[in-house]
Design a protein around this motif. Structure first.
Motif, mmCIF file in Angstrom:
data_model
loop_
_atom_site.group_PDB
_atom_site.id
_atom_site.type_symbol
_atom_site.label_atom_id
_atom_site.label_comp_id
_atom_site.label_asym_id
_atom_site.label_seq_id
_atom_site.Cartn_x
_atom_site.Cartn_y
_atom_site.Cartn_z
ATOM 1 N N SER A 83 0.843 -1.202 0.000
ATOM 2 C CA SER A 83 0.000 0.000 0.000
ATOM 3 C C SER A 83 0.880 1.256 0.000
ATOM 4 C CB SER A 83 -0.917 -0.016 1.225
ATOM 5 O OG SER A 83 -0.171 -0.289 2.404
ATOM 6 N N TYR A 86 2.256 6.466 -3.153
ATOM 7 C CA TYR A 86 2.007 6.779 -4.563
ATOM 8 C C TYR A 86 2.112 5.511 -5.391
ATOM 9 C CZ TYR A 86 3.934 11.215 -2.767
ATOM 10 O OH TYR A 86 4.220 12.315 -2.022
ATOM 11 N N TYR A 87 1.527 5.546 -6.592
ATOM 12 C CA TYR A 87 1.732 4.435 -7.533
ATOM 13 C C TYR A 87 3.231 4.338 -7.814
ATOM 14 C CZ TYR A 87 0.662 1.213 -11.258
ATOM 15 O OH TYR A 87 0.588 0.093 -12.027
ATOM 16 N N PHE A 88 3.864 5.471 -8.140
ATOM 17 C CA PHE A 88 5.322 5.559 -8.126
ATOM 18 C C PHE A 88 5.708 6.968 -7.753
ATOM 19 C CE2 PHE A 88 4.487 6.780 -12.589
ATOM 20 C CZ PHE A 88 5.323 7.875 -12.762
ATOM 21 N N GLY A 90 8.035 4.473 -5.090
ATOM 22 C CA GLY A 90 7.719 3.736 -3.874
ATOM 23 C C GLY A 90 8.064 4.558 -2.636
ATOM 24 N N ARG A 110 7.812 -5.618 -3.150
ATOM 25 C CA ARG A 110 6.379 -5.842 -3.367
ATOM 26 C C ARG A 110 6.058 -7.316 -3.196
ATOM 27 N NH1 ARG A 110 3.310 -2.069 -6.221
ATOM 28 N NH2 ARG A 110 1.721 -3.584 -5.747
ATOM 29 N N PRO A 199 -6.819 0.200 -9.539
ATOM 30 C CA PRO A 199 -6.214 0.686 -10.779
ATOM 31 C C PRO A 199 -4.817 0.101 -10.970
ATOM 32 C CG PRO A 199 -6.936 2.488 -9.349
ATOM 33 C CD PRO A 199 -7.126 1.215 -8.605
ATOM 34 N N SER A 200 -4.498 -0.195 -12.214
ATOM 35 C CA SER A 200 -3.179 -0.751 -12.520
ATOM 36 C C SER A 200 -2.910 -0.500 -13.991
ATOM 37 C CB SER A 200 -3.178 -2.252 -12.244
ATOM 38 O OG SER A 200 -4.044 -2.908 -13.154
ATOM 39 N N THR A 201 -1.766 -0.916 -14.478
ATOM 40 C CA THR A 201 -1.469 -0.680 -15.892
ATOM 41 C C THR A 201 -2.327 -1.556 -16.784
ATOM 42 O OG1 THR A 201 0.320 -2.271 -15.744
ATOM 43 C CG2 THR A 201 0.922 0.044 -15.534
ATOM 44 N N TRP A 204 -6.282 1.096 -16.237
ATOM 45 C CA TRP A 204 -6.030 2.449 -15.781
ATOM 46 C C TRP A 204 -7.319 3.128 -15.312
ATOM 47 C CZ3 TRP A 204 -1.527 3.846 -14.255
ATOM 48 C CH2 TRP A 204 -0.350 3.484 -14.936
ATOM 49 N N VAL A 205 -7.164 4.235 -14.613
ATOM 50 C CA VAL A 205 -8.302 4.932 -14.006
ATOM 51 C C VAL A 205 -9.407 5.300 -15.017
ATOM 52 C CG1 VAL A 205 -8.964 7.021 -12.765
ATOM 53 C CG2 VAL A 205 -6.944 5.738 -12.054
#
Ligand code: ACO
Length: 333
Positions: A83, A86-88, A90, A110, A199-201, A204-205
């Protein structure tokens, strides 16, 4: 070759206590169900001004104080979390900045519930090779903001809590004391049995918003509870056994097993299967819920504070979780 030893432990949990009774006011659940299935009585949820990295900072300060070193003696950071702030990037770099540690390296791990043991294993290798002398290893998790706190999400949301734990891993003054071995495993074929997809690659959002994301279960953690349970109670004993065999030791030699605090029923099952006494196993999930990568360092720090981890003791850490990943570490304290 050097050997690596844990010289300091620290933890931090938010002061906001959420009881099972509190949860039953916002979803259809009850104290009896949660205690019977998980052993959890209460958990911590962060306050508005806190984050994964802010909890890690407090845990780290406590670990540094416990080790009795200056923070400037730390030469590397390893941060385990599922958790991140940010998404990136880290949170390792945020922690590095907050601690004011100049430009030392910061690595993010991770590996979910096994994250701390994986991170400890990396620290062990760096110390053994002589690359670093004092490494800050952290596990910190902020779950509460991302859980489905409606009745739909109750199978997962009652289990998880927020908190952070940290260890200082240093060059050992003696070859007899320190991390004896670490054992790491993964089985990616079960990645989607315990996961947070979006959300992930891969999603996406904008895609979530286009599909009216508020009712989308993939934006919340998913767990196939029975499947996870079955694998956990097999992999925990296996990986503990692997560590014992590697070091020509037996389960009776373990002074304290600190299992990842997944679920009290899982810990009790493992304890029984390994033939361990109550005194040989430490659990605190009752107070904090499952804090994934933070659960082992929080438990180890608490056990140490309570005088249950003494010089010369054989300490076993073991974890199983999302990935699936599982891992163990055997330490001569
Ligand atoms: N409160 C009340 N009822 C609930 C709740 C809740 N919080 N959650 C689910 N239920 C209901 C279900 O809707 C279901 O109702 P139904 O029979 O009317 O359909 C009933 O309780 C049984 O649900 P199950 O999901 O079958 O419950 P189960 O007995 O499998 O227990 C649990 C769920 C506790 C998650 C169990 O599967 C388990 O222990 N799994 C291990 C996984 C685990 O603990 N993971 C921890 C995190 S992962 C990790 O760290 C490794």
């Amino acid at each position: 070759m050097n050997s690596a030893i844990i010289t300091g432990m620290g933890y931090y949990v938010p002061d906001n206590i959420v009881t099972n009774e509190d949860l039953s006011k916002i979803m259809d659940t009850n104290n009896e169900w949660i205690i019977e299935r998980t052993g959890i009585k209460e958990r911590r949820w962060i306050n508005n001004d806190e984050s994964t990295s802010s909890m890690a900072l407090e845990a780290s300060k406590n670990a540094i104080a416990d080790a009795g070193i200056e923070k400037s003696a730390i030469d590397f950071i390893i941060f385990a979390t599922l958790s991140p702030d940010y998404y990136f990037p880290g949170p390792g770099v945020t922690l590095q900045k907050e601690l004011g540690l100049d430009t030392i390296g910061a690595l993010d791990v991770r590996n979910q519930c096994s994250g701390f043991v994986y991170a400890l294993s990396i620290a062990d290798q760096y110390i053994k090779t002589g690359m670093y002398e004092n490494i800050l290893v952290v596990g910190s998790e902020y779950h509460s903001g991302g859980l489905d706190k409606t009745t739909k999400g109750r199978g997962v949301s009652v289990i998880f809590g927020d908190g952070a734990g940290a260890a200082i891993v240093s060059k050992s003054p003696s070859a007899e004391r320190g991390i004896l071995s670490t054992h790491l495993h993964a089985q990616g074929e079960h990645a989607e049995e315990l996961t947070l997809i979006g959300p992930s690659t891969r999603r996406w959002v904008p895609e979530i918003i286009d599909n009216d994301g508020k009712d989308d279960q993939a934006i919340y953690p998913y767990m196939n509870g029975t499947f996870v349970f079955k694998h956990a109670v097999t992999r925990f004993p296996q990986v503990i056994g692997e560590a014992l065999i590697k070091n020509n030791l037996q389960s009776t030699d373990i002074d304290l097993l600190i299992p990842h605090q997944a679920n009290l029923r899982i810990s009790q099952f493992v304890q029984k299967k390994m033939g361990l006494s109550n005194d040989q196993v430490f659990n605190n999930i009752q107070k904090y819920g499952n804090t994934t990568a933070a659960s082992i360092p929080i438990a180890l720090a608490e056990a140490k504070q309570a005088g249950k981890v003494k010089e010369g003791d054989l300490i076993c850490l073991a974890a199983f979780g999302s990935g699936f990943t599982w891992a163990s570490a055997l330490i001569r304290w």
